[in-house]
Design an enzyme around this catalytic site. Structure first.
Site, PDB file in Angstrom:
ATOM      1  CG  HIS A 124      -1.881   1.001   1.413  1.00  0.00           C
ATOM      2  ND1 HIS A 124      -1.606   2.288   1.794  1.00  0.00           N
ATOM      3  CD2 HIS A 124      -3.215   0.950   1.206  1.00  0.00           C
ATOM      4  CE1 HIS A 124      -2.733   2.991   1.834  1.00  0.00           C
ATOM      5  NE2 HIS A 124      -3.728   2.196   1.475  1.00  0.00           N
ATOM      6  CG  ASP A 208       0.648  -2.336   6.479  1.00  0.00           C
ATOM      7  OD1 ASP A 208      -0.303  -2.405   7.280  1.00  0.00           O
ATOM      8  OD2 ASP A 208       0.582  -1.756   5.382  1.00  0.00           O
ATOM      9  CD  GLN A 211      -6.876  -4.497   4.200  1.00  0.00           C
ATOM     10  OE1 GLN A 211      -7.832  -5.210   4.467  1.00  0.00           O
ATOM     11  NE2 GLN A 211      -7.019  -3.217   3.888  1.00  0.00           N
ATOM     12  CE  LYS A 234      -7.164  -0.024   6.448  1.00  0.00           C
ATOM     13  NZ  LYS A 234      -7.873   0.321   5.238  1.00  0.00           N
ATOM     14  CB  CYS A 377      -3.753   3.379  -1.710  1.00  0.00           C
ATOM     15  SG  CYS A 377      -5.021   4.590  -1.478  1.00  0.00           S
TER      16      CYS A 377
HETATM   17  N1  PMP Z   1      -1.648  -0.638   4.685  1.00  0.00           N
HETATM   18  C1  PMP Z   1      -2.619  -1.397   4.173  1.00  0.00           C
HETATM   19  C2  PMP Z   1      -2.293  -2.812   3.772  1.00  0.00           C
HETATM   20  C3  PMP Z   1      -3.907  -0.891   4.028  1.00  0.00           C
HETATM   21  O1  PMP Z   1      -4.861  -1.642   3.514  1.00  0.00           O
HETATM   22  C4  PMP Z   1      -4.164   0.435   4.437  1.00  0.00           C
HETATM   23  C5  PMP Z   1      -5.550   1.044   4.291  1.00  0.00           C
HETATM   24  N2  PMP Z   1      -6.197   0.731   3.109  1.00  0.00           N
HETATM   25  C6  PMP Z   1      -3.125   1.185   4.976  1.00  0.00           C
HETATM   26  C7  PMP Z   1      -1.871   0.616   5.078  1.00  0.00           C
HETATM   27  C8  PMP Z   1      -3.325   2.598   5.448  1.00  0.00           C
HETATM   28  O2  PMP Z   1      -4.231   2.623   6.520  1.00  0.00           O
HETATM   29  P1  PMP Z   1      -4.790   4.007   7.073  1.00  0.00           P
HETATM   30  O3  PMP Z   1      -5.365   4.727   5.893  1.00  0.00           O
HETATM   31  O4  PMP Z   1      -5.841   3.591   8.063  1.00  0.00           O
HETATM   32  O5  PMP Z   1      -3.662   4.738   7.677  1.00  0.00           O
END
Ligand code: PMP
Length: 421
Positions: A124, A208, A211, A234, A377
């Site tokens: 991401h 990270d 998910q 999430k 993203c």
């Molecule tokens: N890493 C991953 C794998 C994600 O799916 C996301 C959110 N889609 C993020 C980072 C970023 O999370 P946040 O927007 O809550 O900071």
């Protein structure tokens, strides 16, 4: 509609979400973007503001002390949830801030010209951009674990490959546990071998878990990261709160990310300030008090109601059911390892040839079906796959096989509509 796995417990839990009472026909299939919030989480936020609102760690009156206790109890609950120590939990605004924190405070002091930072090709942007900028600014090299495009898993590496890839120049390995596009991308035991190898050369590991955290048990004693990040929103918690786990050994030498407020013992005009111990030295300014309390409530809800093994089976049954039906649509191309997704998936990303995913998502929305379209993203991944955009269906326990059927009916209608027009 065939209810392949009849999970009454999960269906009953859906009654704890006012959003589904207020939006009777909502079919919410965008859980990877953000989950819905159970009523007790919303109530905990309202309760805090109605009964205990005050600033923490600085108020010498009862209200402030109760608020401080509630906030620090939340920290303890989160520590227990991922099997960490209380002081290893730092509250952030989310996964993105957690990674920027590490890249900025640890990265600027530990990455130098010629060093290497290792990430995967599927990250991401939150786990890509901070490392890319740090590498550029420091003259370091950003290296990648490559995706095997034939099976959508990371390329499995022999010990010899690993020894070449992770070496004395490698300073940090920052990896997603679960891709927000492809789901699980890890061949058996590769992650474990990478973490072991990274530590053997003195590199740090950041995971990270944005998910993963709502779908599987995270245990930092088993995974052994140095840093681990996730977002509250999430995992049934509020927005504006995230968690950065920092392994205790690193606390002493780690520079605070931001400065200000009560993260110091003493401040002087003519010499550097003396910071408090972790976790306080890593939380400058007024903390996200209500949000942390809301996140504790989400964790209590999860602990009381969700068995992760059962959840995995249930979400995989929804995923498997969806994949079998999508495979019958000739124009449909699924992105992700089918076997892995059917076994343990909670999302499916795909595209329909010659129809833009935004058009599909907008069409589905007319049927009250919420999905996510675009590049999620993760632009470098889409470039690698030569795919412009895709539609993602992502599940939580409150989804049903009926949701999948309604989604598929609307999708088929959409395909007919766009093929004609
Ligand atoms: N890493 C991953 C794998 C994600 O799916 C996301 C959110 N889609 C993020 C980072 C970023 O999370 P946040 O927007 O809550 O900071």
């Amino acid at each position: 509609m065939k209810n392949l796995i009849n999970n009454n417990n999960f269906e009953k839990l859906k009654q704890n979400f006012l959003i589904f009472k207020n939006n009777k026909n909502l079919i919410y299939l965008d859980n990877a973007a953000t989950s819905q919030k159970p009523d007790i989480v919303i109530k905990s936020l309202v309760d805090f503001y109605e009964k205990h609102n005050s600033n923490i760690h600085r108020s010498i009156y009862d209200l402030g002390e109760v608020a401080t206790d509630l906030y620090e109890n939340a920290r303890q609950a989160i520590a227990n949830f991922i099997n960490a120590k209380y002081e290893e939990i730092v509250f952030t605004s989310g996964t993105t801030e957690g990674i920027n924190f590490v890249a900025d405070s640890w990265g600027k002091e530990n990455i130098f010209s010629g060093d290497q930072i290792l990430i995967t090709q599927v990250e991401h942007h939150a786990n890509f951009l901070p490392w890319q900028r740090l590498a550029q600014e420091k003259g370091a090299e950003l290296k990648f674990l490559n995706l095997d495009k034939s099976n959508f898993l990371l390329k499995n590496l022999s010990q010899e490959d690993l020894d070449k890839l992770i070496n004395s120049k490698t300073k940090i390995v920052a990896l997603t546990l679960d891709s927000n596009v492809l789901g699980n991308i890890w061949p058996d035991d590769l992650l474990e071998r990478i973490i072991e190898k990274a530590h053997s050369v003195g590199a740090k590991v950041l995971l990270d878990a944005a998910q993963a955290v709502a779908h599987k048990k995270i245990d930092v004693e088993i995974l052994k990261p140095d840093f681990l990040v996730f977002s509250g929103h999430k995992m049934f918690g509020p927005t504006g709160i995230g968690v950065l786990y920092i392994k205790k050994d690193l606390h002493k030498n780690l520079r605070p990310y931001q400065l200000g407020g009560s993260m110091v013992y003493s401040v002087f005009c003519d010499k550097p300030a003396i910071y408090r111990d972790a976790p306080n030295k890593f939380e400058a300014g007024t903390q996200p008090i209500a949000q942390a309390i809301g996140l504790k409530s989400a964790i209590d809800f999860t602990n009381q109601n969700i068995n992760f093994d059962e959840l995995k089976k249930y979400e995989a049954s929804l995923t498997s059911y969806l994949i079998d039906k999508l495979n019958l649509i000739p124009e449909c191309q699924i992105l992700g390892n089918i076997d892995m997704l059917k076994k343990e998936g909670h999302l499916v990303t795909f595209y329909i040839k010659n129809i833009h995913a935004h058009d599909l998502s907008a069409f589905l929305s007319k049927n009250n079906i919420a999905t996510r379209s675009g590049n999620h993203c993760a632009q470098p991944l889409f470039e690698l796959l030569s795919v412009e955009s895709s539609l993602r269906v992502s599940f939580s326990f409150y989804n049903t096989h009926e949701d999948v059927d309604l989604f598929l009916d609307a999708l088929k209608e959409a395909i007919i509509f766009f093929e004609k027009n």
